[in-house]
Design a protein around this motif. Structure first.
Motif, PDB file in Angstrom:
ATOM      1  N   UNK A  25       0.811  -1.216   0.000  1.00 14.05           N
ATOM      2  CA  UNK A  25       0.000   0.000   0.000  1.00 14.05           C
ATOM      3  C   UNK A  25       0.842   1.263   0.000  1.00 14.05           C
ATOM      4  N   UNK A  26       1.936   1.262   0.730  1.00 17.50           N
ATOM      5  CA  UNK A  26       2.800   2.451   0.748  1.00 17.50           C
ATOM      6  C   UNK A  26       3.377   2.728  -0.639  1.00 17.50           C
ATOM      7  N   UNK A  27       3.809   1.682  -1.331  1.00 15.97           N
ATOM      8  CA  UNK A  27       4.345   1.865  -2.686  1.00 15.97           C
ATOM      9  C   UNK A  27       3.249   2.352  -3.623  1.00 15.97           C
ATOM     10  N   UNK A  28       2.045   1.806  -3.478  1.00 15.16           N
ATOM     11  CA  UNK A  28       0.937   2.256  -4.319  1.00 15.16           C
ATOM     12  C   UNK A  28       0.639   3.727  -4.062  1.00 15.16           C
ATOM     13  N   UNK A  29       0.548   4.099  -2.801  1.00 15.48           N
ATOM     14  CA  UNK A  29       0.205   5.479  -2.465  1.00 15.48           C
ATOM     15  C   UNK A  29       1.305   6.462  -2.834  1.00 15.48           C
ATOM     16  N   UNK A  36      -3.008  15.625  -4.350  1.00 13.66           N
ATOM     17  CA  UNK A  36      -3.883  14.992  -5.340  1.00 13.66           C
ATOM     18  C   UNK A  36      -5.340  15.127  -4.917  1.00 13.66           C
ATOM     19  N   UNK A  37      -6.214  15.212  -5.900  1.00 16.04           N
ATOM     20  CA  UNK A  37      -7.655  15.237  -5.645  1.00 16.04           C
ATOM     21  C   UNK A  37      -8.242  14.007  -6.321  1.00 16.04           C
ATOM     22  N   UNK A  38      -8.909  13.161  -5.537  1.00 15.78           N
ATOM     23  CA  UNK A  38      -9.525  11.955  -6.080  1.00 15.78           C
ATOM     24  C   UNK A  38     -10.937  12.292  -6.534  1.00 15.78           C
ATOM     25  N   UNK A  39     -11.202  12.069  -7.801  1.00 18.63           N
ATOM     26  CA  UNK A  39     -12.522  12.340  -8.364  1.00 18.63           C
ATOM     27  C   UNK A  39     -13.322  11.043  -8.393  1.00 18.63           C
ATOM     28  N   UNK A  46      -8.501  14.147  -0.636  1.00 21.37           N
ATOM     29  CA  UNK A  46      -7.297  14.729  -1.229  1.00 21.37           C
ATOM     30  C   UNK A  46      -6.048  14.077  -0.675  1.00 21.37           C
ATOM     31  N   UNK A  47      -5.012  14.095  -1.488  1.00 30.50           N
ATOM     32  CA  UNK A  47      -3.681  13.664  -1.094  1.00 30.50           C
ATOM     33  C   UNK A  47      -3.558  12.194  -0.749  1.00 30.50           C
ATOM     34  N   UNK A  48      -2.350  11.822  -0.348  1.00 34.75           N
ATOM     35  CA  UNK A  48      -2.078  10.432   0.030  1.00 34.75           C
ATOM     36  C   UNK A  48      -2.909  10.013   1.233  1.00 34.75           C
TER      37      UNK A  48
END
Length: 64
Positions: A25-29, A36-39, A46-48
């Motif tokens: 998960x850390x590598x993915x994030x 970042x804004x997740x739509x 927002x963000x990690x």
């Protein structure tokens, strides 16, 4: 072989998918910018930290 923006983007996406699939998960994030804004998710994700909060229930429900 010429390295293009498209090939770099594809390689990054493949690394992100591989990280998700092995549960790193850390590598993915790490692919998310701090701002970042997740739509397509509830407003204000927002963000990690927001991505982690959003995805953690999925990771818990589907650990494999």
């Amino acid at each position: 072989m010429t390295v293009t923006a498209a090939s770099r983007s594809r390689a990054a996406l493949e690394r992100a998918i591989a990280s998700w699939n092995v549960g790193d998960h850390d590598a993915y994030l790490a692919f998310y910018a701090d701002d970042a804004v997740l739509h397509g998710y509830p407003n204000g994700v927002t963000g990690r930290a927001g991505a982690r909060e959003t995805y953690t229930p999925h990771w818990v429900a589907f650990p494999d």
